[in-house]
Motif scaffolding. Structure first.
Motif, PDB file in Angstrom:
ATOM      1  N   PHE A   5     -12.556 -27.151   7.005  1.00 13.40           N
ATOM      2  CA  PHE A   5     -13.878 -26.997   7.198  1.00 13.40           C
ATOM      3  C   PHE A   5     -14.489 -28.028   7.528  1.00 13.40           C
ATOM      4  N   GLU A   6     -13.970 -29.567   6.511  1.00 14.82           N
ATOM      5  CA  GLU A   6     -14.675 -31.005   6.610  1.00 14.82           C
ATOM      6  C   GLU A   6     -13.976 -31.149   7.099  1.00 14.82           C
ATOM      7  N   ASN A   7     -12.218 -31.404   7.711  1.00 17.03           N
ATOM      8  CA  ASN A   7     -11.834 -31.822   8.827  1.00 17.03           C
ATOM      9  C   ASN A   7     -11.932 -31.162   9.533  1.00 17.03           C
ATOM     10  N   LYS A   8     -12.801 -30.725   9.795  1.00 16.83           N
ATOM     11  CA  LYS A   8     -13.121 -29.902  11.016  1.00 16.83           C
ATOM     12  C   LYS A   8     -11.604 -29.055  12.005  1.00 16.83           C
ATOM     13  N   LYS A   9     -10.807 -28.508  11.132  1.00 14.85           N
ATOM     14  CA  LYS A   9      -9.477 -27.835  11.387  1.00 14.85           C
ATOM     15  C   LYS A   9     -10.442 -26.584  11.608  1.00 14.85           C
ATOM     16  N   ILE A  10     -10.810 -25.989  10.514  1.00 17.84           N
ATOM     17  CA  ILE A  10     -11.882 -24.638  11.345  1.00 17.84           C
ATOM     18  C   ILE A  10     -12.800 -24.710  11.195  1.00 17.84           C
ATOM     19  N   PHE A  11     -13.973 -23.621  11.414  1.00 19.93           N
ATOM     20  CA  PHE A  11     -15.176 -23.400  12.201  1.00 19.93           C
ATOM     21  C   PHE A  11     -15.962 -23.318  10.908  1.00 19.93           C
ATOM     22  N   LEU A  12     -17.453 -23.208  11.316  1.00 23.09           N
ATOM     23  CA  LEU A  12     -18.272 -22.321  10.127  1.00 23.09           C
ATOM     24  C   LEU A  12     -17.766 -20.343  10.454  1.00 23.09           C
ATOM     25  N   PRO A  13     -18.080 -20.103  11.298  1.00 23.44           N
ATOM     26  CA  PRO A  13     -17.820 -18.445  11.201  1.00 23.44           C
ATOM     27  C   PRO A  13     -16.393 -18.270  10.304  1.00 23.44           C
ATOM     28  N   GLN A  14     -15.479 -19.628  10.451  1.00 16.32           N
ATOM     29  CA  GLN A  14     -14.093 -19.051   9.333  1.00 16.32           C
ATOM     30  C   GLN A  14     -13.968 -19.099   8.013  1.00 16.32           C
ATOM     31  N   LEU A  15     -14.988 -20.561   8.163  1.00 17.72           N
ATOM     32  CA  LEU A  15     -15.753 -20.581   6.516  1.00 17.72           C
ATOM     33  C   LEU A  15     -15.925 -19.699   5.912  1.00 17.72           C
ATOM     34  N   LEU A  16     -17.209 -19.117   6.581  1.00 16.17           N
ATOM     35  CA  LEU A  16     -18.080 -17.884   5.849  1.00 16.17           C
ATOM     36  C   LEU A  16     -16.921 -16.137   5.865  1.00 16.17           C
ATOM     37  N   LYS A  56     -20.609 -19.903  25.764  1.00 11.82           N
ATOM     38  CA  LYS A  56     -20.639 -21.146  25.585  1.00 11.82           C
ATOM     39  C   LYS A  56     -21.688 -21.642  24.362  1.00 11.82           C
ATOM     40  N   GLU A  57     -22.915 -20.907  25.192  1.00 11.13           N
ATOM     41  CA  GLU A  57     -24.587 -21.501  24.158  1.00 11.13           C
ATOM     42  C   GLU A  57     -24.276 -20.285  22.421  1.00 11.13           C
ATOM     43  N   ILE A  58     -23.636 -19.449  22.669  1.00 12.63           N
ATOM     44  CA  ILE A  58     -24.122 -18.242  21.766  1.00 12.63           C
ATOM     45  C   ILE A  58     -23.306 -19.254  20.399  1.00 12.63           C
ATOM     46  N   LYS A  59     -21.712 -20.004  20.828  1.00 12.69           N
ATOM     47  CA  LYS A  59     -20.905 -20.224  20.533  1.00 12.69           C
ATOM     48  C   LYS A  59     -21.509 -21.433  19.919  1.00 12.69           C
ATOM     49  N   ARG A  60     -21.810 -22.573  20.604  1.00  8.21           N
ATOM     50  CA  ARG A  60     -22.365 -23.474  20.341  1.00  8.21           C
ATOM     51  C   ARG A  60     -23.522 -23.572  18.817  1.00  8.21           C
ATOM     52  N   TYR A  61     -24.466 -22.179  19.666  1.00  8.39           N
ATOM     53  CA  TYR A  61     -25.623 -22.193  18.297  1.00  8.39           C
ATOM     54  C   TYR A  61     -24.742 -21.328  17.315  1.00  8.39           C
ATOM     55  N   SER A  62     -23.562 -21.156  17.326  1.00  8.31           N
ATOM     56  CA  SER A  62     -23.461 -20.780  16.127  1.00  8.31           C
ATOM     57  C   SER A  62     -21.784 -21.275  14.761  1.00  8.31           C
ATOM     58  N   TYR A  74     -19.183 -22.322  16.874  1.00  4.16           N
ATOM     59  CA  TYR A  74     -17.929 -21.044  16.381  1.00  4.16           C
ATOM     60  C   TYR A  74     -17.103 -22.487  16.519  1.00  4.16           C
ATOM     61  N   GLY A  75     -16.966 -23.444  16.734  1.00  8.26           N
ATOM     62  CA  GLY A  75     -15.517 -24.711  17.146  1.00  8.26           C
ATOM     63  C   GLY A  75     -14.792 -23.422  17.843  1.00  8.26           C
ATOM     64  N   GLU A  76     -14.478 -23.839  17.683  1.00 12.26           N
ATOM     65  CA  GLU A  76     -12.358 -23.134  18.449  1.00 12.26           C
ATOM     66  C   GLU A  76     -11.616 -21.970  17.479  1.00 12.26           C
ATOM     67  N   ALA A  77     -12.908 -21.315  16.486  1.00 17.50           N
ATOM     68  CA  ALA A  77     -12.813 -20.121  15.886  1.00 17.50           C
ATOM     69  C   ALA A  77     -12.342 -19.166  16.825  1.00 17.50           C
ATOM     70  N   ASP A  78     -11.189 -18.445  16.994  1.00 17.26           N
ATOM     71  CA  ASP A  78     -10.355 -17.547  17.813  1.00 17.26           C
ATOM     72  C   ASP A  78     -11.892 -16.075  18.061  1.00 17.26           C
ATOM     73  N   ASP A  79     -11.925 -15.145  18.966  1.00 17.76           N
ATOM     74  CA  ASP A  79     -13.236 -14.276  19.710  1.00 17.76           C
ATOM     75  C   ASP A  79     -13.195 -13.315  18.642  1.00 17.76           C
ATOM     76  N   SER A  80     -12.503 -12.902  17.550  1.00 21.78           N
ATOM     77  CA  SER A  80     -12.709 -11.457  17.408  1.00 21.78           C
ATOM     78  C   SER A  80     -13.915 -10.989  16.709  1.00 21.78           C
ATOM     79  N   LEU A  81     -14.191 -12.482  15.889  1.00 16.02           N
ATOM     80  CA  LEU A  81     -15.762 -11.791  15.525  1.00 16.02           C
ATOM     81  C   LEU A  81     -16.514 -11.911  15.944  1.00 16.02           C
ATOM     82  N   LEU A  82     -16.929 -12.886  17.810  1.00  9.89           N
ATOM     83  CA  LEU A  82     -17.365 -13.089  18.500  1.00  9.89           C
ATOM     84  C   LEU A  82     -17.666 -11.755  18.868  1.00  9.89           C
TER      85      LEU A  82
END
Lengths: 793, 198
Positions: free
Chosen positions: A635-646, B17-23, B25-33
């Motif tokens: 997460f710190e290296n931006k390889k994963i993102f907030l939802p994944q961290l959670l 795109k906006e939902i991902k920006r607010y959250s 979300y980065g490049e996490a896969d879409d399953s949670l969204l």
């Protein structure tokens, strides 16, 4: 004649709109109508009189917006007195021949109740109580609670009227076009809840015209056993030549109302846009329509604020998992006030198909009165199923029942005189369907006849309290067949008689039947089916038991209660897919991978499996901590993102839950650092704070969460009490940064050795420094890194 | 001012795109969204609005429903004689989900927070577009919408807006003591209208 007597044998005509008439009389926009009660009494008296003259039997005070949040006690009393006096004077002046009463009008407080809003239920009751007392003092004939669009606030208002007066009370809700209140509540729920609490009349007003309200009114007429009222707007508003006008005129309004009166509406009037003309036309039509007698509907219905369960749609599944008897993990969760675990159990049972959830928190070291109210309130925030409040302590029952949002299932009453005298008054006051156990001072009879006799006595006693038999469900007590092989026969004999001859619904705690026997679920499943054949309406059961669910779905399938067999097919499909999924996790993922990928169920399942062969602590050291570390670094290296961290953090939590269960709660493995966290006063945003809490807990910190909108004193006192090393504060709005600063200042003064870390959308490194915080946490991981410095310090 | 109109708007398209920006979300896969979007039900799209005349007064602006000396708003409303004031809400559905998942899944709470914000913004955009077309035909162009709490426009103006648009009755919006709206996914804003040069 009292209004209550009049209501028994007569159709009642209410009044119509006031706001538009006042505006015509010159009320400026933006001035609240109740101000004119005092400043322009002659205008108000004129309008009130016009309604009496038009044929209204009861005219309401102009007090819709008067409440204890706007006025001091003495102002409130005066305000109410003036409004009541205006209606009384109008009554004196009117020569109209009909019976004429004075009603006190109660509207919404304009605040939203918790958990969504910030107003506590008891504060709402208190606020309503002030106006009720003032109105009683001023002398009115009845109360009208109207235009309520939140189920819970309606309950608070009705409770306040009931507790502070014996006068009749009509309750009217404002539905949106989708047929629900803003709180998501449908008519079935309001009817059950309001009748249960003893409203004298119920119905609908405002928001729509008579035509649009028709389906909702019809629903009320179908379900209600008390008079139904209907007070529509003059149709829908539209803008015409720069003015707001309503699209239904007086004659058309009366014509639409005719249909509703024919269908059985007893109390009618008009809301926004209606005038004395509308009332006059409708009165003229109503005189030719005979009053329909009201049938008692004998419905057995319990509700939450958004869902209802009608026992005629049996079998009803009551999830038994939130009951600490024989459940180590739940006992521990209750002792530690680990609400997340309990809420997880609630949501999971709903997913498995439970219709109602039993909530029992009776365990050693638990203050049952506090806990039952707290837990049932929290469950209502995450899960929309109706609850069965389960306690033998009448004090705990009353507190929880009072705050319950909807009409609850009360578990339980029994044939002991003392018990009936404690429980029936609660059911009468707050409403509720009661589970009645067929036992009394002499214990549990060992014959069906003995249990039936107790059931009859309970019904007779309930009737003395004014409780109808449809609000009683009998539990004829499942006893284990391992102690007496005839036990099931006795239980079922009594059950069958009560259902068929007494016409009451029934419930059983099914699984007791196999106590002391091997492979209990086999016997339980079969007993469930036999009980259903003998008239069982509801089972208190484990929705995770495949055998029980199998009995449920197959019985419905074979007894023509499963349209197109879809329930059964769905059940078999989900049962198969769960099996395959379990096999997959076992073969593919390690626990470390499950946590890294954020797979909650797999992490829990894998932990359970590992616990069979490994020490709990080594699982934490070798799997969970390394997984969390790699997730944190990524997460710190931006390889994963907030939802994944959670999601990883949540998966780790579910693994920790299993570990805790295995360790028997004796040993909490923390790192010794105590942290108090809170969202500061005035701020209700807590997502960020919850994220930080979850992560800190994952890393072994002992976190005490004070919630949101927390006073500086509370934070400081808690930190001192716990001897905490760190206080974490969150604020999302610029307007609440001063509250954060104040908290830090107070902490430095009273407890200077404590460190502070602050975070939230509006904060920056500089701002944090300026308000005196020890550190600024850019995100949850940074907070963890900061806190780690205090380990072994 | 003109009478207040309250309308329902057709569901605006989701701006992923906006939902991902607010959250974040980065490049996490879409399953949670995706699972959150599937769970989202009961959103309503409602707006109440009215037109007001504005006049300069005592170095500030008289907006008919309130007086303000906000410099930022004055800049925003330069050359405007009329404004449209609106309140928009997507209802309590996101709040219920956020309350629920705040207790059992912070990841989902984060997502519903983001989805709710995106829904409210998309509703405002859709409304804005509707108004733009209407005023364009009348020969007016719109200024960017401006909300209480932006710059030096105080959040307390929400009280005036709630009153004049009767938001409690028309939309079910309630203010708390800090002038925050519930449903939380609600927006109020002022849109300036300027006569186009012919």
């Amino acid at each position: 004649m009292t209004f209550r007597d009049f209501l028994k044998n007569n159709r009642v005509c209410l009044d119509g709109g006031t706001g538009t008439l006042l505006q015509k009389a010159g009320l400026p926009a933006g001035v609240s109508t109740e101000e004119w009660n005092k400043t322009h009494p002659e205008e108000l008296i004129k309008i009130h009189k016009a309604y009496y003259d038009a044929g209204s039997n009861i005219v309401m005070t102009n007090t819709f917006g008067v409440n204890a949040f706007k006025y001091s006690d003495s102002e409130l009393e005066e305000c109410v007195a003036v409004a009541v006096s205006n209606v009384k004077q109008a009554r004196e002046l009117s020569a109209a021949p009909q019976e004429k009463f004075v009603g006190y009008d109660i509207g919404s407080l304009g605040r939203l109740l918790a958990p969504l809003g910030d107003l506590d239920f008891e504060d709402a009751v208190k606020a309503y109580s002030s106006v009720v007392k003032a109105a009683v003092k001023a002398g009115v004939d009845a109360f009208m609670i109207e235009t309520m669009n939140d189920c819970y606030e309606t309950k608070a208002a009705l409770l306040a009227v009931k507790e502070n007066s014996d006068l009749p009370v009509m309750v009217s809700n404002a539905y949106s076009e989708d047929g629900r209140l803003l709180s998501g509540t449908c008519p079935e729920i309001m009817v059950a809840m309001l009748e249960g609490m003893g409203a004298d009349a119920i119905g609908v007003n405002c928001s729509l015209g008579p035509k649009q309200l028709k389906p909702i009114v019809e629903k009320y007429l179908e379900l209600a056993s008390v008079p139904v009222l209907c007070k529509p707007n003059a149709g829908l508003p539209r803008v015409e030549d720069g003015k707001t006008v309503f699209d239904v005129g007086p004659e058309e309004f009366a014509e639409e109302m005719k249909d509703l009166l024919n269908k059985g509406v007893c109390i009618f009037g008009g809301c926004c846009g209606t005038t004395p003309e509308y009332i006059k036309e409708t009165v003229a039509i109503s005189t030719n329509i005979p009053l329909k007698p009201i049938e008692i509907k004998h419905k057995t219905v319990i509700t939450s604020s958004t869902k209802f369960v009608d026992f005629d749609d049996y079998p009803i599944l009551i999830g038994e998992r939130i009951n600490p008897t024989g459940k180590k993990r739940l006992k521990q969760a209750l002792a530690e006030k680990d609400i997340n675990y309990i809420l997880g159990e609630a949501v999971n049972q709903q997913e498995k198909g439970a219709h109602v959830l039993d909530v029992n928190v009776g365990a050693l070291e638990v203050d049952e009165t506090e806990m039952l109210t707290y837990v049932s309130g929290e469950i209502q925030a995450v899960c929309d199923l109706p609850l069965q409040l389960d306690t033998s302590d009448p004090v705990a029952m009353e507190k929880a029942l009072r705050r319950y949002n909807g009409k609850a299932l009360i578990n339980s009453v029994n044939g002991k005189e003392e018990n009936m005298d404690a429980i029936f008054p609660l059911a009468k006051k707050y409403g509720g369907v009661i589970i009645a156990l067929t036992l009394d001072e002499n214990g549990i009879p060992d014959t069906a006849e003995g249990r039936i006799a107790i059931a009859k006595r309970i019904l007779a006693r309930a009737a003395e309290y004014g409780i109808e038999k449809n609000d009683i469900i009998f539990d004829t007590l499942t006893m284990t067949v391992s102690a007496d092989t005839n036990a099931a026969n006795v239980t079922l004999g009594a059950l069958k008689y009560i259902r068929e001859q007494l016409g009451c619904h029934t419930s059983l705690g099914v699984s007791n039947v196999s106590f002391g026997l091997p492979e209990r679920s086999r016997a339980n499943g079969a007993f469930f089916t036999i009980a259903l054949e003998n008239g069982l309406s509801a089972a208190i059961m484990n929705p995770f038991s495949e055998e029980m669910m199998n009995s449920y779905y197959t019985w419905k399938l074979l007894r023509n209660k499963d349209a197109n067999c879809l329930g059964y097919i769905g059940f078999t499909e989900s049962a198969t897919s769960t099996k395959t999924a379990t096999i997959q996790t076992q073969s593919e993922l390690t626990l470390k991978e499950a946590v890294e990928k954020g797979l909650k169920e797999q992490a829990a399942g894998k932990t359970k499996e590992l616990l069979k062969s490994a020490e709990p602590l080594s699982i934490v050291q070798e799997e969970i901590i390394p997984a969390l570390n790699s997730v944190g670094v990524n997460f710190e290296n931006k390889k994963i993102f907030l939802p994944q961290l959670l999601m990883s953090a949540e998966a780790a939590s579910s693994a920790f839950d299993e570990i805790k269960a295995a360790m028997d709660g004796s040993d909490k493995q923390g790192n010794g650092v105590k942290i108090v966290i809170a969202t500061v006063k005035g701020d209700i945003h807590d997502i960020g704070k919850n994220i930080v809490k979850l992560l800190l807990e994952n890393y072994g910190f002992d976190v005490t969460d004070l919630g949101r909108d927390v006073e500086p004193e509370s934070v400081v006192n808690k930190a001192i009490e716990l001897n905490a090393q760190i206080v974490g504060l969150s604020a999302l709005m610029t307007t609440t940064v001063p509250a954060m600063e104040e908290t830090i200042k107070l902490l430095k003064e009273k407890y200077p050795e404590c460190a502070t870390i602050v975070g939230g959308a509006v904060l920056t490194e500089e701002l944090a420094e300026r308000i005196g915080a020890t550190a600024y946490g850019k995100d949850a991981m940074e907070t963890v890194r900061f806190a780690e410095k205090y380990i072994n310090n | 001012m003109t009478p207040v109109r309250t309308i329902s708007i057709e569901e605006p398209k989701f701006n992923i795109k906006e939902i991902k920006r607010y959250s974040h979300y980065g490049e996490a896969d879409d399953s949670l969204l995706d699972s959150c979007l599937e769970e989202l039900k009961g959103i309503t799209y409602r707006v109440s609005y009215a037109e007001f005349d504005i006049t300069e007064k005592d170095g500030g602006l008289d907006l008919e429903f309130a007086f303000t000396d906000s410099k930022n708003l004055q800049t925003n409303l330069k050359n405007c004689e009329k404004i449209i004031l609106f309140a928009a809400t997507v209802g309590f559905a996101p709040d219920r989900l956020i309350e629920k998942y705040n207790r059992i899944s912070p990841a989902k709470a984060l997502m519903f927070q983001a989805i709710g914000s995106e829904r409210a913004e998309s509703l405002c955009d859709a409304f804005n577009e509707m108004i733009r077309a209407e005023y364009d035909a009348k020969g007016y162009k719109l200024h960017p919408r401006f909300s209480p709490g932006y710059g030096d426009l105080p959040i307390t103006m929400q009280r005036d807006i709630m009153r004049v648009l009767d938001c409690r009755k028309n939309l079910g919006i309630i203010l708390n003591e800090n002038c925050l709206m519930m449903p939380s996914k609600s927006v109020t804003a002022i849109i300036g209208t300027e006569k186009k040069e012919s």
